[in-house]
Write a protein that holds these residues in place. Structure first.
Motif, PDB file in Angstrom:
ATOM      1  N   PHE A 121       0.147  -0.883   3.589  1.00  0.00           N
ATOM      2  CA  PHE A 121       0.410   0.016   2.472  1.00  0.00           C
ATOM      3  C   PHE A 121      -0.250  -0.497   1.197  1.00  0.00           C
ATOM      4  CE2 PHE A 121       2.858   1.275  -1.233  1.00  0.00           C
ATOM      5  CZ  PHE A 121       3.088   2.620  -1.009  1.00  0.00           C
ATOM      6  N   PRO A 122      -0.869   0.396   0.399  1.00  0.00           N
ATOM      7  CA  PRO A 122      -1.062   1.821   0.645  1.00  0.00           C
ATOM      8  C   PRO A 122      -2.376   2.098   1.370  1.00  0.00           C
ATOM      9  CG  PRO A 122      -1.736   1.301  -1.574  1.00  0.00           C
ATOM     10  CD  PRO A 122      -1.245   0.016  -0.981  1.00  0.00           C
ATOM     11  N   SER A 123      -2.441   3.241   2.014  1.00  0.00           N
ATOM     12  CA  SER A 123      -3.667   3.642   2.704  1.00  0.00           C
ATOM     13  C   SER A 123      -4.251   4.910   2.109  1.00  0.00           C
ATOM     14  CB  SER A 123      -3.380   3.860   4.196  1.00  0.00           C
ATOM     15  OG  SER A 123      -2.405   4.885   4.379  1.00  0.00           O
ATOM     16  N   ILE A 127       8.590  -1.415   1.913  1.00  0.00           N
ATOM     17  CA  ILE A 127       7.718  -0.656   1.031  1.00  0.00           C
ATOM     18  C   ILE A 127       8.155  -0.814  -0.425  1.00  0.00           C
ATOM     19  CG2 ILE A 127       6.839   1.643   0.445  1.00  0.00           C
ATOM     20  CD1 ILE A 127       5.732   0.479   3.058  1.00  0.00           C
ATOM     21  N   ARG A 128       9.460  -0.854  -0.671  1.00  0.00           N
ATOM     22  CA  ARG A 128       9.965  -1.113  -2.024  1.00  0.00           C
ATOM     23  C   ARG A 128       9.410  -2.441  -2.537  1.00  0.00           C
ATOM     24  NH1 ARG A 128      16.494   0.223  -1.808  1.00  0.00           N
ATOM     25  NH2 ARG A 128      16.362   2.215  -0.684  1.00  0.00           N
ATOM     26  N   GLN A 129       9.495  -3.468  -1.694  1.00  0.00           N
ATOM     27  CA  GLN A 129       9.034  -4.796  -2.100  1.00  0.00           C
ATOM     28  C   GLN A 129       7.528  -4.808  -2.321  1.00  0.00           C
ATOM     29  OE1 GLN A 129      11.057  -7.692  -2.709  1.00  0.00           O
ATOM     30  NE2 GLN A 129       9.103  -8.126  -3.727  1.00  0.00           N
ATOM     31  N   ARG A 130       6.787  -4.104  -1.459  1.00  0.00           N
ATOM     32  CA  ARG A 130       5.338  -4.066  -1.598  1.00  0.00           C
ATOM     33  C   ARG A 130       4.945  -3.407  -2.921  1.00  0.00           C
ATOM     34  NH1 ARG A 130       0.562  -5.657  -2.310  1.00  0.00           N
ATOM     35  NH2 ARG A 130      -1.128  -4.249  -1.673  1.00  0.00           N
ATOM     36  N   LEU A 131       5.598  -2.309  -3.280  1.00  0.00           N
ATOM     37  CA  LEU A 131       5.313  -1.647  -4.549  1.00  0.00           C
ATOM     38  C   LEU A 131       5.631  -2.565  -5.736  1.00  0.00           C
ATOM     39  CD1 LEU A 131       6.641   1.934  -3.757  1.00  0.00           C
ATOM     40  CD2 LEU A 131       4.308   1.399  -4.504  1.00  0.00           C
ATOM     41  N   SER A 132       6.749  -3.275  -5.649  1.00  0.00           N
ATOM     42  CA  SER A 132       7.104  -4.216  -6.706  1.00  0.00           C
ATOM     43  C   SER A 132       6.045  -5.306  -6.839  1.00  0.00           C
ATOM     44  CB  SER A 132       8.466  -4.841  -6.409  1.00  0.00           C
ATOM     45  OG  SER A 132       8.824  -5.781  -7.402  1.00  0.00           O
ATOM     46  N   ASP A 133       5.532  -5.776  -5.702  1.00  0.00           N
ATOM     47  CA  ASP A 133       4.490  -6.804  -5.724  1.00  0.00           C
ATOM     48  C   ASP A 133       3.216  -6.282  -6.391  1.00  0.00           C
ATOM     49  OD1 ASP A 133       6.209  -8.516  -4.403  1.00  0.00           O
ATOM     50  OD2 ASP A 133       5.303  -8.207  -2.426  1.00  0.00           O
ATOM     51  N   ILE A 173      12.444  -0.278  -8.720  1.00  0.00           N
ATOM     52  CA  ILE A 173      11.883  -1.404  -7.958  1.00  0.00           C
ATOM     53  C   ILE A 173      11.176  -2.414  -8.857  1.00  0.00           C
ATOM     54  CG2 ILE A 173      11.777  -0.224  -5.740  1.00  0.00           C
ATOM     55  CD1 ILE A 173       8.582  -0.615  -7.716  1.00  0.00           C
ATOM     56  N   HIS A 174      10.964  -2.050 -10.152  1.00  0.00           N
ATOM     57  CA  HIS A 174      10.321  -2.992 -11.069  1.00  0.00           C
ATOM     58  C   HIS A 174      10.417  -2.458 -12.497  1.00  0.00           C
ATOM     59  CE1 HIS A 174       7.503  -6.546 -10.786  1.00  0.00           C
ATOM     60  NE2 HIS A 174       7.501  -6.291 -12.091  1.00  0.00           N
ATOM     61  N   ALA A 186      10.541   3.676 -10.157  1.00  0.00           N
ATOM     62  CA  ALA A 186      11.603   3.906  -9.177  1.00  0.00           C
ATOM     63  C   ALA A 186      11.033   4.658  -7.981  1.00  0.00           C
ATOM     64  CB  ALA A 186      12.752   4.699  -9.800  1.00  0.00           C
ATOM     65  N   VAL A 187      11.763   4.608  -6.867  1.00  0.00           N
ATOM     66  CA  VAL A 187      11.363   5.306  -5.646  1.00  0.00           C
ATOM     67  C   VAL A 187      12.559   6.068  -5.085  1.00  0.00           C
ATOM     68  CG1 VAL A 187       9.579   3.608  -5.065  1.00  0.00           C
ATOM     69  CG2 VAL A 187      11.920   3.287  -4.208  1.00  0.00           C
ATOM     70  N   PRO A 188      12.326   7.039  -4.219  1.00  0.00           N
ATOM     71  CA  PRO A 188      13.449   7.717  -3.560  1.00  0.00           C
ATOM     72  C   PRO A 188      14.304   6.724  -2.779  1.00  0.00           C
ATOM     73  CG  PRO A 188      11.408   8.940  -3.230  1.00  0.00           C
ATOM     74  CD  PRO A 188      11.021   7.631  -3.851  1.00  0.00           C
TER      75      PRO A 188
END
Length: 320
Positions: free
Chosen positions: A29-31, A262-268, A119-120, A253-255
């Motif tokens: 992720f992401p693709s 995926i939450r953690q990946r977005l935060s990273d 998420i961040h 934020a995310v749904p």
């Protein structure tokens, strides 16, 4: 790339293009491009910061981020529908504090603070009082004196009701022993336009607004702990005898259905962007204060902010 659309259209797009969460791992992720919904009008701090992120997003992910706007009810319209979007990570939403604590406390927001999944949080902007550059008020004390002699006649534009601007204006009234009238708008952009157009006496906005408007605005005081490097000549409220320190945190934020990895990946990703020299320079020159509150620290941070803002809201009559 920037698009303004209805929330229904954004949700439909997300659902139509969504990959099943189980079909992709966080390592992959992401693709494809990510849709970034902002719950305010263009031109405000949320928009400016998101555009700075957008400029370097591809360099960190290999894919673009597409900004869309869904203003309404000071952000509540979009936040109340966030969980209707597919939780695959490809649609994220800007989120603000104290908005998402104060709005539910007031009631009828359409969502609760617990409904949301930040998420961040990546930056902070202190409140400030502005007047047009041609205003009769050259100091904060002059404005206070006028408000004292004319209760309710001083009007201050701000970014939405139950927002950091709204809370700051109430705190200012209480600290100064005056009564001003707060005029909420659907974002910082429209509220600053009102100040510039002399539709209101001034604005209780964010300090960053001064960067975009230059000499068109006069900042009378800023609610930071110390004078800001970008505005060395502007006194803090504390210096002027008012114990007011505050502003807004902004993040992503995310749904609620978004998987943990995926939450953690977005935060990273947001953390990586926060350390990008180009992004840091743009944010600091824009008057933003960078923070880096990642997903694993979110429960403690939100709990702390909920306690802090709830106490402030109760003292000012919000939610009674």
């Amino acid at each position: 790339m920037t698009i303004k659309c209805t929330f229904a259209a954004a949700a439909a797009m997300a659902l139509a293009t969504a990959l099943p969460a189980s079909a992709q791992t966080a390592d992959e992720f992401p693709s494809k491009a990510i849709t970034y919904i902002l719950p305010f009008d263009p031109g405000g701090e949320s928009d400016i910061a998101a555009r700075f992120q957008q400029a370097v997003w591809n360099a960190h992910t290999g894919h673009d981020v597409i900004i869309q706007y869904q203003p309404g009810a000071g952000g509540a319209q979009a936040w109340s529908q966030l969980n209707d979007i597919a939780g695959d990570g490809y649609t994220v939403m800007g989120i603000n504090l104290p908005h998402t604590i104060l709005q539910p406390l007031e009631g009828n927001a359409g969502y609760t603070t617990e409904d949301l999944t930040p998420i961040h949080y990546f930056h902070y902007t202190p409140n400030a009082i502005f007047v047009p550059s041609d205003s009769e008020f050259e100091t904060l004390q002059q404005l206070v004196d006028h408000a004292t002699a004319n209760p309710g006649m001083v009007t201050l534009a701000g970014s939405g009701s139950k927002s950091a601007n709204n809370l700051g204006q109430l705190e200012f009234d209480q600290a100064a022993g005056i009564t001003t009238t707060y005029v909420p708008f659907s974002g910082t952009g429209p509220s600053i336009t009102a100040v510039l157009g002399n539709q209101t006496t001034g604005g209780f906005n964010y300090a960053t607004s001064a960067m975009a408007q230059g000499d068109a605005l006069r900042m009378l005081a800023v609610a930071s702990e110390e004078r800001m490097p970008a505005f060395p000549d502007v006194p803090t409220f504390t210096e002027l005898g008012f114990e007011i320190v505050g502003g807004a945190y902004r993040g992503i934020a995310v749904p609620a259905s978004t998987p943990e990895d995926i939450r953690q990946r977005l935060s990273d990703i947001v953390s990586e962007i926060n350390a990008d020299p180009e992004f840091v320079t743009r944010m600091e020159e824009g008057g933003f204060v960078l923070t880096d509150i990642p997903y694993d620290e979110m429960p403690e941070f939100v709990a702390q902010m909920t306690e802090e803002y709830s106490a402030g809201a109760a003292a000012l009559g919000i939610g009674e």
